[in-house]
Design a protein around this motif. Sequence first.
Motif, PDB file in Angstrom:
ATOM      1  N   MET A   1      -5.808  30.881 -51.829  1.00 14.69           N
ATOM      2  CA  MET A   1      -4.851  31.588 -50.975  1.00 14.69           C
ATOM      3  C   MET A   1      -3.544  31.787 -51.734  1.00 14.69           C
ATOM      4  N   THR A   2      -3.082  33.021 -51.775  1.00 15.63           N
ATOM      5  CA  THR A   2      -1.856  33.333 -52.499  1.00 15.63           C
ATOM      6  C   THR A   2      -0.627  32.909 -51.692  1.00 15.63           C
ATOM      7  N   LEU A   3       0.502  32.938 -52.386  1.00 17.69           N
ATOM      8  CA  LEU A   3       1.760  32.552 -51.741  1.00 17.69           C
ATOM      9  C   LEU A   3       2.117  33.505 -50.606  1.00 17.69           C
ATOM     10  N   ASN A   4       1.856  34.802 -50.810  1.00 17.98           N
ATOM     11  CA  ASN A   4       2.152  35.781 -49.766  1.00 17.98           C
ATOM     12  C   ASN A   4       1.291  35.568 -48.524  1.00 17.98           C
ATOM     13  N   GLN A   5       0.034  35.205 -48.742  1.00 21.46           N
ATOM     14  CA  GLN A   5      -0.850  34.945 -47.606  1.00 21.46           C
ATOM     15  C   GLN A   5      -0.391  33.724 -46.811  1.00 21.46           C
ATOM     16  N   ARG A   6       0.015  32.705 -47.528  1.00 22.53           N
ATOM     17  CA  ARG A   6       0.540  31.520 -46.852  1.00 22.53           C
ATOM     18  C   ARG A   6       1.796  31.848 -46.049  1.00 22.53           C
ATOM     19  N   PHE A   7       2.655  32.657 -46.637  1.00 22.20           N
ATOM     20  CA  PHE A   7       3.878  33.055 -45.947  1.00 22.20           C
ATOM     21  C   PHE A   7       3.558  33.823 -44.672  1.00 22.20           C
ATOM     22  N   LEU A   8       2.560  34.706 -44.744  1.00 22.58           N
ATOM     23  CA  LEU A   8       2.174  35.477 -43.562  1.00 22.58           C
ATOM     24  C   LEU A   8       1.601  34.579 -42.469  1.00 22.58           C
ATOM     25  N   LEU A   9       0.806  33.572 -42.862  1.00 23.35           N
ATOM     26  CA  LEU A   9       0.239  32.637 -41.879  1.00 23.35           C
ATOM     27  C   LEU A   9       1.341  31.838 -41.187  1.00 23.35           C
ATOM     28  N   ILE A  10       2.304  31.384 -41.978  1.00 24.65           N
ATOM     29  CA  ILE A  10       3.416  30.628 -41.408  1.00 24.65           C
ATOM     30  C   ILE A  10       4.229  31.500 -40.462  1.00 24.65           C
ATOM     31  N   ARG A  11       4.449  32.760 -40.882  1.00 24.63           N
ATOM     32  CA  ARG A  11       5.221  33.696 -40.051  1.00 24.63           C
ATOM     33  C   ARG A  11       4.504  33.967 -38.730  1.00 24.63           C
ATOM     34  N   ARG A  12       3.198  34.162 -38.799  1.00 21.57           N
ATOM     35  CA  ARG A  12       2.434  34.410 -37.578  1.00 21.57           C
ATOM     36  C   ARG A  12       2.476  33.193 -36.644  1.00 21.57           C
ATOM     37  N   ALA A  13       2.376  32.006 -37.233  1.00 23.87           N
ATOM     38  CA  ALA A  13       2.434  30.788 -36.422  1.00 23.87           C
ATOM     39  C   ALA A  13       3.791  30.650 -35.746  1.00 23.87           C
ATOM     40  N   LEU A  14       4.862  30.976 -36.485  1.00 24.56           N
ATOM     41  CA  LEU A  14       6.208  30.892 -35.907  1.00 24.56           C
ATOM     42  C   LEU A  14       6.376  31.874 -34.757  1.00 24.56           C
ATOM     43  N   VAL A  15       5.834  33.064 -34.930  1.00 22.38           N
ATOM     44  CA  VAL A  15       5.939  34.073 -33.870  1.00 22.38           C
ATOM     45  C   VAL A  15       5.085  33.692 -32.671  1.00 22.38           C
ATOM     46  N   ARG A  16       3.894  33.192 -32.938  1.00 18.57           N
ATOM     47  CA  ARG A  16       2.959  32.864 -31.858  1.00 18.57           C
ATOM     48  C   ARG A  16       3.445  31.674 -31.020  1.00 18.57           C
ATOM     49  N   TYR A  17       3.984  30.682 -31.701  1.00 16.58           N
ATOM     50  CA  TYR A  17       4.412  29.465 -31.007  1.00 16.58           C
ATOM     51  C   TYR A  17       5.936  29.356 -30.949  1.00 16.58           C
ATOM     52  N   ARG A  18       6.594  30.512 -30.902  1.00 21.94           N
ATOM     53  CA  ARG A  18       8.059  30.524 -30.969  1.00 21.94           C
ATOM     54  C   ARG A  18       8.698  29.743 -29.824  1.00 21.94           C
ATOM     55  N   TRP A  19       8.108  29.796 -28.632  1.00 19.60           N
ATOM     56  CA  TRP A  19       8.719  29.094 -27.500  1.00 19.60           C
ATOM     57  C   TRP A  19       8.580  27.579 -27.646  1.00 19.60           C
ATOM     58  N   PHE A  20       7.491  27.135 -28.243  1.00 19.87           N
ATOM     59  CA  PHE A  20       7.337  25.703 -28.492  1.00 19.87           C
ATOM     60  C   PHE A  20       8.371  25.213 -29.510  1.00 19.87           C
ATOM     61  N   TYR A  21       8.547  26.003 -30.563  1.00 23.71           N
ATOM     62  CA  TYR A  21       9.549  25.631 -31.570  1.00 23.71           C
ATOM     63  C   TYR A  21      10.958  25.674 -30.987  1.00 23.71           C
ATOM     64  N   LEU A  22      11.191  26.613 -30.081  1.00 25.06           N
ATOM     65  CA  LEU A  22      12.498  26.711 -29.436  1.00 25.06           C
ATOM     66  C   LEU A  22      12.773  25.468 -28.586  1.00 25.06           C
ATOM     67  N   MET A  23      11.747  24.981 -27.901  1.00 26.52           N
ATOM     68  CA  MET A  23      11.919  23.760 -27.105  1.00 26.52           C
ATOM     69  C   MET A  23      12.112  22.531 -27.988  1.00 26.52           C
ATOM     70  N   MET A  24      11.556  22.564 -29.189  1.00 29.22           N
ATOM     71  CA  MET A  24      11.736  21.452 -30.127  1.00 29.22           C
ATOM     72  C   MET A  24      13.130  21.442 -30.742  1.00 29.22           C
ATOM     73  N   LEU A  25      13.798  22.591 -30.754  1.00 27.69           N
ATOM     74  CA  LEU A  25      15.067  22.739 -31.474  1.00 27.69           C
ATOM     75  C   LEU A  25      16.133  21.733 -31.050  1.00 27.69           C
ATOM     76  N   PRO A  26      16.384  21.518 -29.735  1.00 28.69           N
ATOM     77  CA  PRO A  26      17.414  20.526 -29.363  1.00 28.69           C
ATOM     78  C   PRO A  26      17.125  19.126 -29.900  1.00 28.69           C
ATOM     79  N   GLY A  27      15.857  18.710 -29.844  1.00 28.33           N
ATOM     80  CA  GLY A  27      15.504  17.396 -30.378  1.00 28.33           C
ATOM     81  C   GLY A  27      15.707  17.307 -31.872  1.00 28.33           C
ATOM     82  N   ILE A  28      15.340  18.384 -32.583  1.00 23.18           N
ATOM     83  CA  ILE A  28      15.526  18.403 -34.039  1.00 23.18           C
ATOM     84  C   ILE A  28      17.005  18.327 -34.393  1.00 23.18           C
ATOM     85  N   ILE A  29      17.824  19.108 -33.670  1.00 25.09           N
ATOM     86  CA  ILE A  29      19.275  19.093 -33.929  1.00 25.09           C
ATOM     87  C   ILE A  29      19.851  17.706 -33.650  1.00 25.09           C
ATOM     88  N   TYR A  30      19.382  17.060 -32.577  1.00 27.88           N
ATOM     89  CA  TYR A  30      19.866  15.720 -32.230  1.00 27.88           C
ATOM     90  C   TYR A  30      19.599  14.742 -33.379  1.00 27.88           C
TER      91      TYR A  30
END
Length: 307
Positions: free
Chosen positions: A1-30
């Motif tokens: 798997m190339t670097l670009n493919q990995r980047f695309l997978l990560i980007r898709r995961a961030l977009v797909r689970y964006r609300w979960f990551y958003l809910m994690m954000l306050p805890g991460i900042i804390y």
Amino acid sequence: MTLNQRFLLIRRALVRYRWFYLMMLPGIIYYIVYHYVPMGGLLIAFKKYNLIKGVWGSEWIGLDNFMTVFSSPDFLILLKNTILLSIYRIMFNMLPDVLLALILNEIRVQWFKRVIQSITYGPYFLSWIIVYGLVFSFLAPDAGLISSWWRGQTGDTLNLLTDKDFFRPLLLLTDIWKNTGFGAIIYLAALAAINSELYEAAVVDGAGRWRQMWHITLPGIREVFVLLFILRIGHILDAGFEQVYIFLNARVYEVGDIIDTWVFRRGIEQLDFSVAAAVGFFKSIIGFILVLGANKLAKKFGSSGIW
């Protein structure tokens, strides 16, 4: 798997689970603000800290603060008291949590179960100041209820609060009374996750309540017990500062003075922040090593451990 493919997978995961990551954000900042950023203060342990000059302007003295701690005539006594109290807490305070959870799990009358839960959970929300006030009202040499009764029966003065032989048991008893109810909540959650079909199959096979508890219930909470045990091992040099500091008095320093109370006197009362930071750094390293060791040992005995 190339670097670009990995980047695309990560980007898709961030977009797909964006609300979960958003809910994690306050805890991460804390954790970043209150747990990781303050780690920069560990530099104080290697400096002769001056409040006016600040962390970066203070003189660098290397390991001198650590040598001050280890060469102190009280260090071995403090280390012994801390480890003993922590071991006693692990030995005697974890089993009541499990026992209470098992008892509550066996109660079938729901209103009675809720009453018992409220009674046992209540002390957890009391501060140690209030707990000490309650203990003092019973054990005060002159006006305590138990002390007054003992003086009326025997004519002798009962002074348990300053008794070196009774100080550690007093800490353990009050800690059990205060925290057992809350500690049982974790095991109750683990018990609720056990598949009820296992109990039904055990009943079909003719197993009684004791057999069900031995072969289903206890194995079902074993992983939780091991996890909490590993975490407690990692905090073996934290013997409960708030409780010990409140109950401590000059007559029981020999058996009750721990590392944290010494650090408080040295760091806060004497404003020797460098030595206090050195002790904190030392405790963190020991705790990290103990967690790794306990986790590895747990895996050898068939547990999944922390990771």
